[in-house]
Design an enzyme around this catalytic site. Structure first.
Site, mmCIF file in Angstrom:
data_model
loop_
_atom_site.group_PDB
_atom_site.id
_atom_site.type_symbol
_atom_site.label_atom_id
_atom_site.label_comp_id
_atom_site.label_asym_id
_atom_site.label_seq_id
_atom_site.Cartn_x
_atom_site.Cartn_y
_atom_site.Cartn_z
ATOM 1 N N LYS A 1 0.383 -0.995 -0.095
ATOM 2 C CA LYS A 1 0.094 -0.110 0.323
ATOM 3 C C LYS A 1 0.719 1.025 0.171
ATOM 4 O O LYS A 1 2.306 1.121 0.544
ATOM 5 C CB LYS A 1 -0.599 0.147 1.008
ATOM 6 C CG LYS A 1 -0.145 -0.057 2.575
ATOM 7 C CD LYS A 1 -0.754 -0.501 3.360
ATOM 8 C CE LYS A 1 -0.556 -0.282 5.136
ATOM 9 N NZ LYS A 1 -0.810 -1.228 5.977
ATOM 10 N N TYR B 1 11.697 30.895 8.238
ATOM 11 C CA TYR B 1 10.279 31.952 8.725
ATOM 12 C C TYR B 1 10.294 31.810 10.070
ATOM 13 O O TYR B 1 10.866 30.743 11.338
ATOM 14 C CB TYR B 1 9.321 30.991 8.368
ATOM 15 C CG TYR B 1 9.320 31.058 6.949
ATOM 16 C CD1 TYR B 1 7.970 32.519 6.319
ATOM 17 C CD2 TYR B 1 8.866 29.572 5.646
ATOM 18 C CE1 TYR B 1 8.137 32.740 4.790
ATOM 19 C CE2 TYR B 1 8.937 30.892 4.679
ATOM 20 C CZ TYR B 1 8.666 31.959 3.999
ATOM 21 O OH TYR B 1 8.281 31.661 2.927
#
Length: 393
Positions: free
Chosen positions: A35, A268
């Site tokens: 998956k 930031y």
């Protein structure tokens, strides 16, 4: 030129499969979940390698993933580990996928779709022993298996459950895991007494077969679902499990350098201030390419053979690392984000993540993926869709 590259060593994958097989009982079956694009390693390549290594079945979470397995000519059993909408049942049956069922109503509807196709719908009953996500409760599962087994056009080929804290070393979690295994085993014993025991029974996962080897591999259990261990990450530390090797390496090239004065703030939020004069290297990976923002809290990369700490916040497309103490770093140098010198499970643990939370998004966000071939000679792919109930031991 790609600025971030995932390199997948298929030889290491094959070797890991062999190492794990050696600790499991003879004839014990293994299902490899592929998956999420095989946890970011590439569904097609991993599925082919696993098939060549004799893996008994694959697991997927969508019909699209199952179709990808069939498209490359692999006919081994494929179990849908997640429920799917009834509208996708026709495609699943036509592809020869095994569906999970948790209630009789869905089983009956599925059988009607199969009857319309003049086909048999293969199913495995999902049992909820404590995960509280999918599955019938153990006290409901006996009647579900009995009723489903009587439905024409339906074949109950397995039954399974899912351990949710098999990797934990806490006593309360270990007790919970043993209770899950105990509830599942009690159900299997009931099914056996009623003559309804499906051919394949599994509750073990990667962590489960390490920490609870005897409990999840002893009869009537005869299969386990293994992924992260094959990919090189033992979620529980045991000597035999430590022998596996990480299959994936993620690298990124330095795209810029920036000199800092003492006291300069970085990125930031100005969350980092330079304690001295220094130098930063900028890498073209960020949370937009699957690199976890949690790595701003103590993450590192390897540059020129030395650890370089991540500083400031992880940006959308960029990450800044402190290379002040690493001489000669240049634009174009390759940084190991995780790999042999910086295993993803250790990097994840350092910042409070599970290995898959770090590994999968970062690998899927890489700009390129390359493969190192395995050394074992490939065998012919099984092109006929196989049934687990007919698989030889």
């Amino acid at each position: 030129m790609s600025s971030s590259v995932a390199t997948i060593d298929l030889g290491s994958l094959a070797a890991n499969i062999d190492k794990v097989r050696r600790v499991l009982p003879r004839g014990f079956k293994i299902l490899l979940p592929v998956k999420a694009d095989a946890y970011g390693h590439g569904l097609e390549a991993v599925a082919r390698t696993a098939t060549d290594c004799g893996i008994d079945a694959l697991g997927v979470v969508s019909v699209d993933e199952g179709e990808r397995v069939r498209r490359i000519g692999l006919g081994l059993p494929v179990l849908l580990l997640s429920p799917i909408p009834l509208a996708e049942a026709r495609a699943a049956i036509e592809l020869g996928l095994t569906l999970q069922v948790s209630d009789l109503e869905f089983a009956e509807r599925l059988a009607r779709v199969a009857k319309g196709l003049r086909a048999i719908a293969r199913v495995q009953v999902n049992v909820d022993t404590g995960m509280r996500r999918f599955g019938a409760l153990p006290e409901e599962a006996l009647d579900l298996v009995r009723s489903a087994s009587r439905i024409p056009s339906l074949e109950v080929e397995g039954i399974f459950s899912h351990l949710c804290v098999a990797d934990s070393q806490r006593e309360t979690d270990q007790a919970f895991t043993l209770s899950q295994i105990g509830r599942f085993r009690s159900l299997l014993d009931e099914l056996d007494r009623a003559g309804l025991l499906p051919p394949w029974r599994h509750i073990g996962n990667s962590a489960g077969i390490i920490q609870y080897t005897d409990q999840v591999t002893a009869p009537p259990m005869n299969m386990a679902r293994v992924a992260t261990l094959f990919l090189g990450y033992p979620e529980v530390r045991r000597p035999w499990a430590e022998d596996v090797t990480p299959v994936a390496t993620l690298t990124a090239k330095v795209i810029a350098l920036k000199d800092l004065a003492k006291g300069d703030s970085v990125g930031y939020g100005r969350t980092y201030r330079a304690p001295r004069e220094g130098r930063l290297a900028i890498l073209p990976i960020g949370y937009g390419t699957g690199f976890s923002p949690s790595l701003a809290r103590g993450g590192e990369v390897v540059l020129r053979g030395r650890r370089a700490p991540i500083v400031g916040r992880i940006c959308l497309e960029h990450t800044l690392v402190d290379v002040t103490g690493i001489p000669g770093v240049s634009v174009g140098d390759e940084a190991e984000v995780f790999g042999p010198r910086l295993p993803a499970d250790l990097a994840a643990r350092k910042v409070g993540l599970e290995v898959c939370q770090l590994l999968v998004p970062a690998l899927r966000g890489a700009q390129a993926r390359t493969y190192v071939p395995g050394s074992s000679a490939p065998t012919r792919a099984r092109t006929r869709v196989a049934s687990l109930s007919a698989a030889p031991c």
